[in-house]
Design an enzyme around this catalytic site. Structure first.
Site, PDB file in Angstrom:
ATOM      1  NE  ARG A   1      -2.126  -8.923  11.817  1.00 65.70           N
ATOM      2  CZ  ARG A   1      -1.698  -9.149  10.589  1.00 65.70           C
ATOM      3  NH1 ARG A   1      -2.194 -10.154   9.892  1.00 65.70           N
ATOM      4  NH2 ARG A   1      -0.791  -8.375  10.043  1.00 65.70           N
TER       5      ARG A   1
ATOM      6  CB  SER B   1      -2.843  -7.605   7.345  1.00 68.61           C
ATOM      7  OG  SER B   1      -2.337  -7.796   6.063  1.00 68.61           O
ATOM      8  CG  HIS B   2      -4.326 -11.470   5.448  1.00 65.92           C
ATOM      9  ND1 HIS B   2      -3.233 -11.067   6.167  1.00 65.92           N
ATOM     10  CD2 HIS B   2      -4.584 -12.738   5.823  1.00 65.92           C
ATOM     11  CE1 HIS B   2      -2.824 -12.056   6.946  1.00 65.92           C
ATOM     12  NE2 HIS B   2      -3.630 -13.086   6.757  1.00 65.92           N
TER      13      HIS B   2
ATOM     14  CG  ASP C   1      -2.990  -6.657   2.373  1.00 67.04           C
ATOM     15  OD1 ASP C   1      -2.545  -5.583   1.919  1.00 67.04           O
ATOM     16  OD2 ASP C   1      -2.524  -7.205   3.389  1.00 67.04           O
TER      17      ASP C   1
ATOM     18  CG  ASP D   1      -1.817  -4.120   5.925  1.00 64.62           C
ATOM     19  OD1 ASP D   1      -2.165  -4.995   5.102  1.00 64.62           O
ATOM     20  OD2 ASP D   1      -0.778  -4.208   6.597  1.00 64.62           O
TER      21      ASP D   1
ATOM     22  CG  ASP E   1       1.134  -5.424   3.980  1.00 66.13           C
ATOM     23  OD1 ASP E   1       0.047  -5.902   3.600  1.00 66.13           O
ATOM     24  OD2 ASP E   1       1.649  -5.677   5.094  1.00 66.13           O
ATOM     25  NE  ARG E   2      -0.839 -10.606   3.096  1.00 59.83           N
ATOM     26  CZ  ARG E   2      -1.076 -11.833   3.504  1.00 59.83           C
ATOM     27  NH1 ARG E   2      -1.754 -12.666   2.735  1.00 59.83           N
ATOM     28  NH2 ARG E   2      -0.667 -12.242   4.681  1.00 59.83           N
TER      29      ARG E   2
ATOM     30  CD  GLU F   1       6.740 -12.643   4.024  1.00 62.40           C
ATOM     31  OE1 GLU F   1       6.878 -13.579   4.816  1.00 62.40           O
ATOM     32  OE2 GLU F   1       6.061 -11.641   4.262  1.00 62.40           O
TER      33      GLU F   1
ATOM     34  CE  LYS G   1       2.890  -8.597   3.413  1.00 64.24           C
ATOM     35  NZ  LYS G   1       3.145  -8.764   4.849  1.00 64.24           N
TER      36      LYS G   1
HETATM   37  C1  VG1 Z   1       1.111 -14.418   6.860  1.00 67.82           C
HETATM   38  C2  VG1 Z   1       2.010 -14.713   5.678  1.00 67.82           C
HETATM   39  C3  VG1 Z   1       3.339 -14.001   5.853  1.00 67.82           C
HETATM   40  C4  VG1 Z   1       3.087 -12.497   6.048  1.00 67.82           C
HETATM   41  C5  VG1 Z   1       2.139 -12.286   7.205  1.00 67.82           C
HETATM   42  C6  VG1 Z   1       1.761 -10.829   7.374  1.00 67.82           C
HETATM   43  O1  VG1 Z   1       1.688 -14.926   8.040  1.00 67.82           O
HETATM   44  O2  VG1 Z   1       2.209 -16.092   5.525  1.00 67.82           O
HETATM   45  O3  VG1 Z   1       4.162 -14.256   4.740  1.00 67.82           O
HETATM   46  O4  VG1 Z   1       4.298 -11.834   6.298  1.00 67.82           O
HETATM   47  O5  VG1 Z   1       0.933 -13.014   6.987  1.00 67.82           O
HETATM   48  O6  VG1 Z   1       1.176 -10.326   6.222  1.00 67.82           O
HETATM   49  P1  VG1 Z   1       1.223 -16.312   8.700  1.00 67.82           P
HETATM   50  O7  VG1 Z   1       1.977 -16.408  10.005  1.00 67.82           O
HETATM   51  O8  VG1 Z   1      -0.251 -16.240   8.855  1.00 67.82           O
HETATM   52  O9  VG1 Z   1       1.610 -17.372   7.717  1.00 67.82           O
HETATM   53  V1  VG1 Z   1       0.041  -9.094   6.334  1.00 67.82           V
HETATM   54  O10 VG1 Z   1      -0.289  -8.604   4.827  1.00 67.82           O
HETATM   55  O11 VG1 Z   1      -0.974  -9.779   7.426  1.00 67.82           O
HETATM   56  O12 VG1 Z   1       0.795  -7.838   7.249  1.00 67.82           O
HETATM   57 CO    CO Z   2      -1.157  -6.829   4.824  1.00 69.66          CO
END
Ligand code: VG1
Ligand code: CO
Length: 544
Positions: free
Chosen positions: A22, A113-114, A278, A280, A282-283, A364, A377
């Site tokens: 990313r 993602s988010h 979110d 993509d 998955d959340r 998670e 997820k």
């Molecule tokens: C975060 C979350 C983690 C999740 C990851 C990807 O990672 O804490 O639980 O699996 O995002 O989610 P980090 O390293 O920033 O804590 V997503 O929805 O970005 O694919």
């Molecule tokens: Co996501």
């Protein structure tokens, strides 16, 4: 057919994080940057000649350009077929579903993602293997290693493909199939949940729900499922058209970034049920009327009620959660007499447990829940799971969760994020914590006594691979915990995550605000890590 071999030089910063590579869009737009990474993926794989690749993304800025490039590179590298979502759209769980359904060799998912999207915001790319899940560390390590020495890539000289039109196209010797983004995923959902019962609930006139897709990828899926198949009134899905910049918002379904939905659910005349997903897809965030369901509790509630749902009526093989996720799900596993697994943060660590049939549900604390139906997820899956439980139990979200606490006790839980911290300062903070670790055991902080400290390390029970340095845990004698971790998904500075958990068996205390219940631990965390001093911030950016 004109395959070009282009000379290139490596970029030093192509190390995949918690979930893929990313970076800011301008970083990806540098000449050869995306090409290098895609070729590094292909160079790290073996045996894909003539095979199928799935490609799609969350629709953010640069999605379409990236897909055109990947198609031409896949053709030049010898893939036989690429399945790509219409308009370039595939939610992460839908991509996982399509990889599995078509026995594809793997897939490339374009998403950050988010994280926000737009010309100056974030873009991301990750590779998923044939089981439909994120590539394990040994693959992402190989991709990174390759990216550091890459000197050429292959690309087909060909016109762009019309991604908006369903159908088959030729790209050199390769076939591109533009497929419906939603159909396969919707069919899978229908096979797991009691759609008749959910339809009755949503059309009863006694129950109102509100789904906020935050202008991100789940819009078309949510429209088709909730307002289409399940008969909910038009308008049930808000912000349901994917936009390249997510309408300028932060497509992160939490109490801060999904504030519009939170206001509706905590406002006057609030609906019975609210959910958000979110960037993509998955959340998930689950809300009841005037009630927030903590994601760790959500996993525990889904597990405890799984037999009410057709797809899980025979029970669960096991439950897996990431280390910082609260231990609420472990209590359910114990009562069910099944195994509970604790893995590092990131969905890739669940893949082996799911493939081996050891775990059925995974979760998670970061608003991620899923099961063995795919290898990611899955936000809308979680929403449907909740709806199925609500339809069967005919109780409110709040009743279901408070009753759960009565049965199992409550794991008070909170995560405090300090975003955009200077990277050096964050490193100094963590270094300070590491240095204290050997002397903390037995130390008392008020009524709390430190029982253990460690830097979480995980040995995969299936393939024996070891992942170290996954977050500092400070455990207390009463089972409460503090965890410190630096995020692996951010693109700017560092994000410190502080995870807090305590256990409360006393029903009379279950209604306490978690920030109050955890106040002592919050103070202890600052005493140990000097969060406010090091970050220069007097409060977290996001509290969950
Ligand atoms: C975060 C979350 C983690 C999740 C990851 C990807 O990672 O804490 O639980 O699996 O995002 O989610 P980090 O390293 O920033 O804590 V997503 O929805 O970005 O694919
Ligand atoms: Co996501």
């Amino acid at each position: 057919m004109n395959i070009q071999t282009v000379s290139t030089t490596p970029f030093a910063d192509q190390k995949p994080g918690t979930s893929g590579l990313r970076k800011k869009v301008p970083t990806f737009q540098q000449p050869h940057y995306l090409e290098n990474f895609v070729q590094s993926i292909f160079d790290s794989l073996e045996g894909f000649e003539g095979q199928t690749l799935v490609v799609g993304g969350d629709g953010r800025y640069y999605n379409r350009e990236a897909i055109q490039l990947i198609l031409r590179m896949a053709a030049a590298n010898g893939f036989g077929r690429v399945l790509v979502g219409q308009g370039g759209i595939l939610s992460t769980p839908a991509a996982s579903c399509i990889i599995r359904k078509n026995n594809a060799f793997g897939g490339i998912i374009l998403s950050a993602s988010h994280n926000p999207g737009g010309p100056k915001e974030d873009f991301g790319i990750k590779y998923n293997t044939g089981n439909g899940g994120p590539a394990p560390e040994k693959v992402t390590d190989a991709i990174f290693a390759r990216s550091k020495v890459i000197d050429q890539y292959k690309i087909l000289d060909a016109p762009t493909i019309d991604l908006d039109q369903l159908g088959q196209f030729s790209l050199g010797a390769m076939t591109v199939e533009v497929i419906d983004s939603v159909a396969d995923y919707a069919e899978l959902m229908e096979s797991l949940f009691d759609f008749d019962r959910i339809r009755q609930l949503l059309t009863s006139g006694q129950f109102r729900m509100c789904m906020d897709s935050l202008h991100a990828v789940t819009g078309p899926y949510a429209h088709a499922l909730f307002e289409g198949t399940l008969g909910a009134p038009a308008g049930t899905v808000q912000n349901g058209i994917p936009l390249e910049d997510f309408g300028g918002g932060h497509p992160d379904p939490n109490l801060v970034y999904a504030h519009d939905l939170v206001e509706v659910l905590f406002g006057e005349n609030a609906p019975d049920f609210g959910a958000a997903s979110d960037g993509d897809g998955d959340r998930n965030m689950i809300l009841g009327r005037h009630f927030f369901v903590n994601p760790s509790d959500s996993l525990a509630v889904l597990a405890a009620n799984a037999k009410l749902v057709p797809g899980y009526k025979d029970g669960l093989a096991g439950i897996a959660r990431s280390m910082p996720t609260s231990q609420a799900a472990d209590r359910v596993a114990k009562r069910l007499g099944i195994e509970a697994y604790e893995t590092p943060t990131g969905w890739k660590f669940f893949g082996n447990l799911l493939d081996a049939g050891k775990a059925t549900l995974c979760g998670e604390e970061s608003f991620g829940t899923g099961s063995n139906h795919v290898r990611e997820k899955d936000g809308l899956w979680a929403v449907l799971f909740w709806l199925n439980i609500l339809a069967v139990r005919q109780e409110s979200v709040e009743q279901i969760v408070t009753e759960h606490w009565q049965q199992y006790g409550r794991n008070f839980y909170s995560r405090h994020d300090y975003e955009g911290v200077d990277s050096d300062r964050a490193a100094t903070l963590m270094q300070g914590v590491y240095e204290q670790m050997p002397t903390l055991k037995g130390k008392k902080f008020g009524t709390y006594e430190v029982a253990f400290t460690d830097d979480f390390s995980y040995t995969d029970p299936i393939d024996g691979s070891i992942s170290t340095k996954q977050g500092v845990r400070i455990g207390f004698t009463d089972d409460s915990r503090i965890v410190f971790r630096l995020s692996g998904t951010g693109t700017q500075g560092a994000t410190l995550r502080l995870y807090l958990e305590s256990y409360e068996p006393n029903i009379a205390k279950h209604q306490l605000d978690p920030q109050k219940a955890l106040a002592d631990l919050i103070k202890i965390a600052d005493e140990i890590a000097g969060i406010h001093t090091h970050t220069g911030m007097d409060k977290p950016t996001v509290i969950t």
